[in-house]
Design an enzyme around this catalytic site. Structure first.
Site, PDB file in Angstrom:
ATOM      1  N   SER A 137     123.713  57.344   1.370  1.00  3.68           N
ATOM      2  CA  SER A 137     122.391  56.760   1.594  1.00  3.68           C
ATOM      3  C   SER A 137     121.473  57.062   0.406  1.00  3.68           C
ATOM      4  O   SER A 137     121.821  56.726  -0.731  1.00  3.68           O
ATOM      5  CB  SER A 137     121.821  57.276   2.915  1.00  3.68           C
ATOM      6  OG  SER A 137     120.742  56.476   3.353  1.00  3.68           O
ATOM      7  N   ARG A 156     110.162  57.491  12.426  1.00  2.00           N
ATOM      8  CA  ARG A 156     111.535  57.963  12.612  1.00  2.00           C
ATOM      9  C   ARG A 156     112.265  57.116  13.651  1.00  2.00           C
ATOM     10  O   ARG A 156     113.453  56.778  13.468  1.00  2.00           O
ATOM     11  CB  ARG A 156     111.527  59.422  13.043  1.00  2.00           C
ATOM     12  CG  ARG A 156     112.893  60.000  13.348  1.00  2.00           C
ATOM     13  CD  ARG A 156     113.805  59.974  12.135  1.00  2.00           C
ATOM     14  NE  ARG A 156     115.003  60.783  12.345  1.00  2.00           N
ATOM     15  CZ  ARG A 156     115.893  61.038  11.411  1.00  2.00           C
ATOM     16  NH1 ARG A 156     115.729  60.563  10.190  1.00  2.00           N
ATOM     17  NH2 ARG A 156     116.946  61.792  11.670  1.00  2.00           N
ATOM     18  N   ASP A 199     127.578  49.306   9.489  1.00  2.00           N
ATOM     19  CA  ASP A 199     126.333  49.755   8.861  1.00  2.00           C
ATOM     20  C   ASP A 199     125.393  48.570   8.690  1.00  2.00           C
ATOM     21  O   ASP A 199     125.664  47.650   7.929  1.00  2.00           O
ATOM     22  CB  ASP A 199     126.653  50.381   7.502  1.00  2.00           C
ATOM     23  CG  ASP A 199     125.451  51.024   6.830  1.00  2.00           C
ATOM     24  OD1 ASP A 199     124.307  50.793   7.275  1.00  2.00           O
ATOM     25  OD2 ASP A 199     125.660  51.764   5.850  1.00  2.00           O
ATOM     26  N   HIS A 206     125.223  53.166  10.181  1.00  2.00           N
ATOM     27  CA  HIS A 206     124.951  53.880   8.934  1.00  2.00           C
ATOM     28  C   HIS A 206     125.227  55.379   9.078  1.00  2.00           C
ATOM     29  O   HIS A 206     125.731  56.012   8.155  1.00  2.00           O
ATOM     30  CB  HIS A 206     123.495  53.638   8.540  1.00  2.00           C
ATOM     31  CG  HIS A 206     123.101  54.267   7.243  1.00  2.00           C
ATOM     32  ND1 HIS A 206     123.598  53.860   6.031  1.00  2.00           N
ATOM     33  CD2 HIS A 206     122.245  55.295   6.975  1.00  2.00           C
ATOM     34  CE1 HIS A 206     123.067  54.587   5.058  1.00  2.00           C
ATOM     35  NE2 HIS A 206     122.259  55.478   5.601  1.00  2.00           N
ATOM     36  N   ASP A 207     124.888  55.945  10.211  1.00  2.00           N
ATOM     37  CA  ASP A 207     125.068  57.379  10.426  1.00  2.00           C
ATOM     38  C   ASP A 207     126.525  57.813  10.420  1.00  2.00           C
ATOM     39  O   ASP A 207     126.815  59.015  10.432  1.00  2.00           O
ATOM     40  CB  ASP A 207     124.428  57.801  11.751  1.00  2.00           C
ATOM     41  CG  ASP A 207     122.989  58.257  11.571  1.00  2.00           C
ATOM     42  OD1 ASP A 207     122.516  58.328  10.413  1.00  2.00           O
ATOM     43  OD2 ASP A 207     122.330  58.546  12.593  1.00  2.00           O
TER      44      ASP A 207
END
Length: 391
Positions: free
Chosen positions: A166, A238, A330, A364-365
């Site tokens: 990232s 967040r 992602d 993505h994580d």
């Protein structure tokens, strides 16, 4: 210029809110006579850099891996021992893991502009007050400059590899483009050469949430000991960002339309769904350890980054091995971003290998998680040429 250990009983610096591993070290770089000249203008002197080391440098000096962290990461990617705080990349780093610290010497540093020990907006400026909104704009190039200065301070020469995901992948990419001879290999995970318009739009809404919080106080909240800062705005930022870190499939599998009402009931103000409680939980975890001005500083650096907008130092026949890793699920930096990177780097004369993981639904994580296929691939990338230190 000495590196200072932080023993368990030593409190964190006053500008650091998060708990720190006792293994954290500080280096003070760029003295007043040789300040850090920032890419966007301005200078910083006596830059404090928080970093951690794992494993042992080989006598040959060829086994160091530099780990670049993502947006809200820090210098602590993994535990050093069972009593240590958990790190953000536990599946990747440690004995017997893909980046095996029985063989590799690992260095990880909190980025310039961060809030976990390295100089950033909460750091006192020349007038003794926290920099706050006056902290200068930083870029990927500035972050890499600080990383390289830290390695020189530690006596580390050419690296075995630079790796990051990232925002960390953007740092690794910048390092590759400007200083390709610094490492034998570069591993860029779940990253891009530049944000898409869609990415920029998510960033804009997150910034607006922080600015709209009355406690933001035009960014000067840290000057008031009674002001906790824009915790609500940062929390909303967040929550929004976290949606881009997970795939729609993983959200649906984990929560569906399951109910999890708040204790005081439900209604229009707060929905009754488990996914909302989950996002609130993620917001609370971040605001307990992160600074809003650092969030703004680092997201601005991501927004501005355009890796190929200026000349690079790559030449045909350049020697580093380049590995690109992407995930089909992602939706932040998807496969297209990796394809574009592959095309640009290959055109520059590099040998590039790509691994595209189709097994993980985590989004993505996934690059942070225990995903077997991905970890097995990473293990092949870090399979020994580094030598085990003698003795």
């Amino acid at each position: 210029m000495d590196s200072l250990p932080v023993p368990p009983e030593r409190p964190a610096p006053p500008d650091v809110a998060a708990p720190l591993s006792r293994h954290l070290r500080f280096a003070h770089l760029f003295p007043a006579g040789r300040p850090l000249r920032l890419q966007a203008g301005g200078t910083l002197s006596d830059v404090r850099v928080a970093y951690e080391e794992y494993g042992t440098p080989a006598p040959s000096g060829d086994n160091t891996v530099f780990v670049c962290h993502a947006l809200t990461g820090d210098a602590h990617p993994a535990r050093h021992d069972p009593e240590d705080l958990p790190g953000w990349w536990e599946p990747m780093i440690g004995p017997g893991r893909p980046i095996d610290t029985d063989h590799f010497h690992v260095v990880c540093a909190n980025v310039l502009g961060g809030c976990a020990g390295t100089t950033g907006p909460r750091t006192p400026g020349p007038d003794g007050r926290p920099y706050g909104p006056d902290f200068p704009a930083v870029t990927m190039s500035d972050m890499v400059r600080v990383h390289r200065e830290l390695l020189a301070h530690l006596g580390v020469g050419r690296l075995h590899a630079v790796v990051g995901g990232s925002l960390g992948g953007m740092q690794a990419l910048e390092w590759l483009l400007r200083h390709p001879g610094d490492a034998a290999g570069f591993v860029l995970v779940a990253t891009a050469a530049a944000l898409t318009t869609d990415n920029l739009a998510f960033s804009a809404v997150g910034r607006a949430a922080i600015r709209s919080d009355a406690r933001f106080a035009q960014g000067r909240y840290a000057e008031d000991p009674d002001n906790p800062g824009p915790v609500d705005g940062l929390g909303v930022a967040r929550m929004l960002a976290h949606l881009t870190y997970m795939s729609a499939e993983s959200l649906d599998a984990k929560f569906g339309r399951r109910f999890q009402p708040v204790p005081d009931g439900t209604g229009a103000a707060r929905g009754p769904f488990a996914v909302e409680r989950y996002l609130e939980h993620q917001a609370g975890k971040l605001v307990a350890r992160f600074d809003a001005n650092s969030y703004l500083t680092l997201t601005a650096a991501m927004d501005a980054y355009d890796a190929f907008a200026r000349p690079h130092a790559l030449v045909p026949g350049a020697t580093p091995d380049v590995h690109l890793v992407s995930f089909a699920s992602d939706r932040l930096f998807g496969p297209q971003a990796t394809r574009e990177l592959d095309e640009r780097l290959t055109a520059a004369g590099l040998t590039v290998t790509r691994y595209h993981d189709t097994t993980s639904a985590a989004g993505h994580d996934a690059f942070l998680l225990d995903e077997p296929g991905y970890l097995a691939h990473m293990a092949t990338l870090f399979r020994l040429p580094a030598r085990v230190p003698a003795g």
